[in-house]
Design a protein around this motif. Structure first.
Motif, PDB file in Angstrom:
ATOM      1  N   ASN A  72      15.138 -13.234   5.447  1.00 22.38           N
ATOM      2  CA  ASN A  72      14.713 -11.887   5.042  1.00 22.38           C
ATOM      3  C   ASN A  72      14.571 -11.753   3.519  1.00 22.38           C
ATOM      4  OD1 ASN A  72      13.921  -9.224   5.497  1.00 22.38           O
ATOM      5  ND2 ASN A  72      16.008  -8.444   5.414  1.00 22.38           N
ATOM      6  N   CYS A  73      13.956 -12.761   2.904  1.00 22.88           N
ATOM      7  CA  CYS A  73      13.801 -12.765   1.442  1.00 22.88           C
ATOM      8  C   CYS A  73      12.836 -11.676   0.982  1.00 22.88           C
ATOM      9  CB  CYS A  73      13.246 -14.117   0.988  1.00 22.88           C
ATOM     10  SG  CYS A  73      14.365 -15.486   1.335  1.00 22.88           S
ATOM     11  N   LYS A  74      13.044 -11.223  -0.239  1.00 21.07           N
ATOM     12  CA  LYS A  74      12.089 -10.295  -0.846  1.00 21.07           C
ATOM     13  C   LYS A  74      10.883 -11.087  -1.347  1.00 21.07           C
ATOM     14  CE  LYS A  74      15.126  -6.566  -2.348  1.00 21.07           C
ATOM     15  NZ  LYS A  74      15.681  -5.809  -3.488  1.00 21.07           N
ATOM     16  N   ILE A  75       9.716 -10.501  -1.170  1.00 28.51           N
ATOM     17  CA  ILE A  75       8.479 -11.165  -1.597  1.00 28.51           C
ATOM     18  C   ILE A  75       7.599 -10.172  -2.352  1.00 28.51           C
ATOM     19  CG2 ILE A  75       6.381 -12.367  -0.831  1.00 28.51           C
ATOM     20  CD1 ILE A  75       7.939 -13.202   1.714  1.00 28.51           C
ATOM     21  N   ILE A  76       7.095 -10.590  -3.500  1.00 32.67           N
ATOM     22  CA  ILE A  76       6.116  -9.773  -4.232  1.00 32.67           C
ATOM     23  C   ILE A  76       4.760 -10.454  -4.090  1.00 32.67           C
ATOM     24  CG2 ILE A  76       5.371  -8.930  -6.505  1.00 32.67           C
ATOM     25  CD1 ILE A  76       8.337  -8.823  -7.315  1.00 32.67           C
ATOM     26  N   TYR A  77       3.792  -9.722  -3.567  1.00 35.36           N
ATOM     27  CA  TYR A  77       2.438 -10.267  -3.414  1.00 35.36           C
ATOM     28  C   TYR A  77       1.499  -9.533  -4.365  1.00 35.36           C
ATOM     29  CZ  TYR A  77      -1.896 -11.981  -1.325  1.00 35.36           C
ATOM     30  OH  TYR A  77      -3.125 -12.582  -1.131  1.00 35.36           O
ATOM     31  N   MET A  78       0.748 -10.298  -5.146  1.00 35.27           N
ATOM     32  CA  MET A  78      -0.236  -9.701  -6.052  1.00 35.27           C
ATOM     33  C   MET A  78      -1.630 -10.070  -5.574  1.00 35.27           C
ATOM     34  SD  MET A  78      -1.007  -8.070  -8.991  1.00 35.27           S
ATOM     35  CE  MET A  78       0.112  -8.183 -10.378  1.00 35.27           C
ATOM     36  N   ALA A  79      -2.475  -9.072  -5.390  1.00 33.79           N
ATOM     37  CA  ALA A  79      -3.850  -9.306  -4.928  1.00 33.79           C
ATOM     38  C   ALA A  79      -4.842  -8.858  -5.993  1.00 33.79           C
ATOM     39  CB  ALA A  79      -4.085  -8.539  -3.634  1.00 33.79           C
ATOM     40  N   ARG A  80      -5.963  -9.567  -6.077  1.00 34.14           N
ATOM     41  CA  ARG A  80      -7.003  -9.255  -7.062  1.00 34.14           C
ATOM     42  C   ARG A  80      -8.352  -9.184  -6.354  1.00 34.14           C
ATOM     43  NH1 ARG A  80      -8.151 -13.058 -12.419  1.00 34.14           N
ATOM     44  NH2 ARG A  80      -9.204 -11.460 -13.657  1.00 34.14           N
ATOM     45  N   ASN A  81      -9.228  -8.327  -6.830  1.00 30.49           N
ATOM     46  CA  ASN A  81     -10.512  -8.181  -6.140  1.00 30.49           C
ATOM     47  C   ASN A  81     -11.267  -9.508  -6.072  1.00 30.49           C
ATOM     48  OD1 ASN A  81     -13.067  -8.311  -7.919  1.00 30.49           O
ATOM     49  ND2 ASN A  81     -11.755  -6.974  -9.148  1.00 30.49           N
ATOM     50  N   TRP A 127      -1.503 -11.188   4.322  1.00 34.52           N
ATOM     51  CA  TRP A 127      -0.314 -10.666   3.625  1.00 34.52           C
ATOM     52  C   TRP A 127      -0.217  -9.143   3.764  1.00 34.52           C
ATOM     53  CZ3 TRP A 127       3.937 -12.941   1.817  1.00 34.52           C
ATOM     54  CH2 TRP A 127       3.927 -14.331   1.629  1.00 34.52           C
ATOM     55  N   TRP A 128      -1.365  -8.480   3.795  1.00 35.30           N
ATOM     56  CA  TRP A 128      -1.398  -7.017   3.952  1.00 35.30           C
ATOM     57  C   TRP A 128      -0.771  -6.612   5.284  1.00 35.30           C
ATOM     58  CZ3 TRP A 128      -1.960  -2.919   0.985  1.00 35.30           C
ATOM     59  CH2 TRP A 128      -2.403  -1.688   1.505  1.00 35.30           C
ATOM     60  N   LYS A 129      -1.103  -7.366   6.331  1.00 32.76           N
ATOM     61  CA  LYS A 129      -0.538  -7.113   7.659  1.00 32.76           C
ATOM     62  C   LYS A 129       0.964  -7.368   7.674  1.00 32.76           C
ATOM     63  CE  LYS A 129      -3.535  -7.644  11.684  1.00 32.76           C
ATOM     64  NZ  LYS A 129      -4.655  -8.574  11.859  1.00 32.76           N
ATOM     65  N   ALA A 130       1.369  -8.445   7.005  1.00 35.58           N
ATOM     66  CA  ALA A 130       2.776  -8.866   7.042  1.00 35.58           C
ATOM     67  C   ALA A 130       3.699  -7.883   6.333  1.00 35.58           C
ATOM     68  CB  ALA A 130       2.915 -10.246   6.413  1.00 35.58           C
ATOM     69  N   LYS A 131       3.142  -7.095   5.411  1.00 36.14           N
ATOM     70  CA  LYS A 131       3.992  -6.223   4.586  1.00 36.14           C
ATOM     71  C   LYS A 131       4.692  -5.144   5.417  1.00 36.14           C
ATOM     72  CE  LYS A 131       0.731  -2.637   3.062  1.00 36.14           C
ATOM     73  NZ  LYS A 131       0.630  -2.136   4.422  1.00 36.14           N
ATOM     74  N   ASP A 132       4.170  -4.854   6.599  1.00 43.33           N
ATOM     75  CA  ASP A 132       4.801  -3.828   7.435  1.00 43.33           C
ATOM     76  C   ASP A 132       6.000  -4.370   8.214  1.00 43.33           C
ATOM     77  OD1 ASP A 132       2.824  -2.046   6.561  1.00 43.33           O
ATOM     78  OD2 ASP A 132       1.440  -2.707   8.127  1.00 43.33           O
ATOM     79  N   LYS A 133       6.068  -5.699   8.314  1.00 44.44           N
ATOM     80  CA  LYS A 133       7.153  -6.308   9.102  1.00 44.44           C
ATOM     81  C   LYS A 133       8.256  -6.927   8.236  1.00 44.44           C
ATOM     82  CE  LYS A 133       4.113  -9.008  11.415  1.00 44.44           C
ATOM     83  NZ  LYS A 133       2.749  -8.448  11.269  1.00 44.44           N
ATOM     84  N   HIS A 134       7.956  -7.132   6.972  1.00 43.96           N
ATOM     85  CA  HIS A 134       8.896  -7.855   6.109  1.00 43.96           C
ATOM     86  C   HIS A 134       9.107  -7.116   4.785  1.00 43.96           C
ATOM     87  CE1 HIS A 134       8.601 -11.263   8.840  1.00 43.96           C
ATOM     88  NE2 HIS A 134       7.297 -11.120   8.816  1.00 43.96           N
ATOM     89  N   ARG A 135      10.050  -7.637   3.993  1.00 42.81           N
ATOM     90  CA  ARG A 135      10.318  -7.016   2.686  1.00 42.81           C
ATOM     91  C   ARG A 135       9.297  -7.531   1.661  1.00 42.81           C
ATOM     92  NH1 ARG A 135      16.390  -6.758   0.794  1.00 42.81           N
ATOM     93  NH2 ARG A 135      16.418  -9.017   1.087  1.00 42.81           N
ATOM     94  N   ILE A 136       8.125  -6.953   1.717  1.00 41.87           N
ATOM     95  CA  ILE A 136       7.033  -7.395   0.844  1.00 41.87           C
ATOM     96  C   ILE A 136       6.543  -6.210   0.002  1.00 41.87           C
ATOM     97  CG2 ILE A 136       4.652  -8.279   0.775  1.00 41.87           C
ATOM     98  CD1 ILE A 136       5.274  -9.696   3.484  1.00 41.87           C
ATOM     99  N   LEU A 137       6.513  -6.419  -1.298  1.00 48.31           N
ATOM    100  CA  LEU A 137       5.907  -5.433  -2.203  1.00 48.31           C
ATOM    101  C   LEU A 137       4.486  -5.929  -2.497  1.00 48.31           C
ATOM    102  CD1 LEU A 137       6.069  -2.936  -4.120  1.00 48.31           C
ATOM    103  CD2 LEU A 137       6.872  -4.517  -5.892  1.00 48.31           C
ATOM    104  N   TYR A 138       3.486  -5.172  -2.054  1.00 47.69           N
ATOM    105  CA  TYR A 138       2.090  -5.601  -2.196  1.00 47.69           C
ATOM    106  C   TYR A 138       1.473  -4.868  -3.386  1.00 47.69           C
ATOM    107  CZ  TYR A 138      -2.382  -7.332  -0.215  1.00 47.69           C
ATOM    108  OH  TYR A 138      -3.576  -7.996   0.020  1.00 47.69           O
ATOM    109  N   LEU A 139       1.098  -5.625  -4.397  1.00 45.19           N
ATOM    110  CA  LEU A 139       0.559  -5.031  -5.625  1.00 45.19           C
ATOM    111  C   LEU A 139      -0.897  -5.436  -5.852  1.00 45.19           C
ATOM    112  CD1 LEU A 139       3.564  -5.911  -7.979  1.00 45.19           C
ATOM    113  CD2 LEU A 139       3.079  -3.648  -7.022  1.00 45.19           C
ATOM    114  N   PHE A 140      -1.585  -4.658  -6.677  1.00 42.34           N
ATOM    115  CA  PHE A 140      -2.976  -4.958  -7.006  1.00 42.34           C
ATOM    116  C   PHE A 140      -3.137  -5.194  -8.510  1.00 42.34           C
ATOM    117  CE2 PHE A 140      -3.058  -2.544  -3.097  1.00 42.34           C
ATOM    118  CZ  PHE A 140      -3.970  -3.247  -2.320  1.00 42.34           C
TER     119      PHE A 140
END
Length: 302
Positions: free
Chosen positions: A129-138, A186-199
């Motif tokens: 259950n690790c924390k994950i930060i995801y950064m997405a770019r256009n 990753w967008w889908k996964a953010k609802d099930k896990h500890r993921i901070l999704y950033l842009f």
């Protein structure tokens, strides 16, 4: 660590596949060990598609963890502070790097970097259950940045022409697979896990607000003057000049900054300098199809 001199001719990387995703040969040969990696509960994973603001995110996170202490953040280069999980280079005698070995030897708490699509993240990260930060770019800016990175980095396959590379990007025949699948997975996964999704675009437009999201996610507090110092030191201009973050101190002969600097422009909308009208039309049509099944929205310009 010795540096390669530019006089040595470094061969371009060869590629292989893992579950339909392209990787460099060294990653493919190490894959079983990557998959069996043992995460610890206090590991933080920074995940991105390549060239989506990874180093920027790493620097911000490190500054937060060091409570804004610039000197502590400069004790080592980015790729030593945050092991690049799946990356390994054994083919260059003067430069060998194994993110796995680096991570395994590192004391907790660790911050680890990856470009893996969500389905290929070692299962232990979910189990712990690790924390994950995801950064997405256009997609368009990400494509332009990737193209220039491939031009200057011999540890990656030759990109070919701009036209050819755009085609590979659109069909997902690039390292770490399809951009579309990556950001959507990753967008889908953010609802099930500890993921901070950033842009990336939000981070450019309002870095203070985005950094506050990271602080909250990491359960950290920061005085406003420390936060302002952090904002200053993680600006593109400052990082471009920081030898601990701009990839100029190691990998000489592999990365040729005279072809294109690692820290190139760091802007939103640079794609307009590369896409022809026809290419843009074609890209947009394809993009619309591939992004039809997601609620994910990107800003192509600010």
């Amino acid at each position: 660590m010795e540096n390669l001199s530019l006089k040595q001719t470094v061969p371009r990387a060869e590629v292989g596949e893992v579950e339909g995703i392209l990787f460099t040969k060294p990653i493919c040969s190490m894959w079983n060990q990557v998959w069996k990696f043992k995460a610890r509960p206090d590991d933080l994973l920074i995940a991105t598609y390549a060239k989506a603001g990874t180093t920027w995110t790493q620097e911000i996170v490190d500054m937060i963890q060091q409570n804004g202490d610039v000197e502590k953040c400069r004790h080592a280069t980015t790729y030593r502070r945050h092991p690049f999980l799946e990356w390994s280079m054994q083919e260059y005698s003067a430069v060998s790097y194994s993110g796995l070995e680096l991570a395994e030897a590192m004391p907790s708490p660790r911050t680890i970097k990856t470009h893996l699509p969500v389905q290929l993240v070692p299962p232990c990260f979910w189990e712990q259950n690790c924390k994950i930060i995801y950064m997405a770019r256009n997609a368009k800016d990400n494509l332009v940045s990737s193209y220039h990175f491939h031009r200057m980095n011999k540890a990656l396959p030759d990109p070919g022409t701009w036209e050819e590379f755009m085609e590979k990007f659109m069909t997902g025949k690039v390292l770490w697979g399809s951009w579309y699948d990556h950001v959507k997975g990753w967008w889908k996964a953010k609802d099930k896990h500890r993921i901070l999704y950033l842009f990336y675009e939000d981070m450019k437009e309002n870095p203070k607000q985005e950094i506050q999201k990271i602080l909250k996610f990491l359960e950290k507090d920061m005085k406003s003057e420390v936060l302002n110092c952090l904002l200053h030191n993680t600006s593109f201009e400052m990082m471009k000049e920081n030898p601990m973050a701009n990839y100029t101190t190691e990998f000489q002969g592999i990365m040729d900054h005279s072809v294109s600097p690692f820290m190139r422009k760091g802007v939103v909308g640079d794609w307009k300098n590369y896409f022809t009208v026809a290419q843009n039309k074609k890209f947009n049509g394809d993009y619309k199809k591939k992004m039809a099944d997601t609620s994910l929205v990107f800003h192509m310009e600010l």
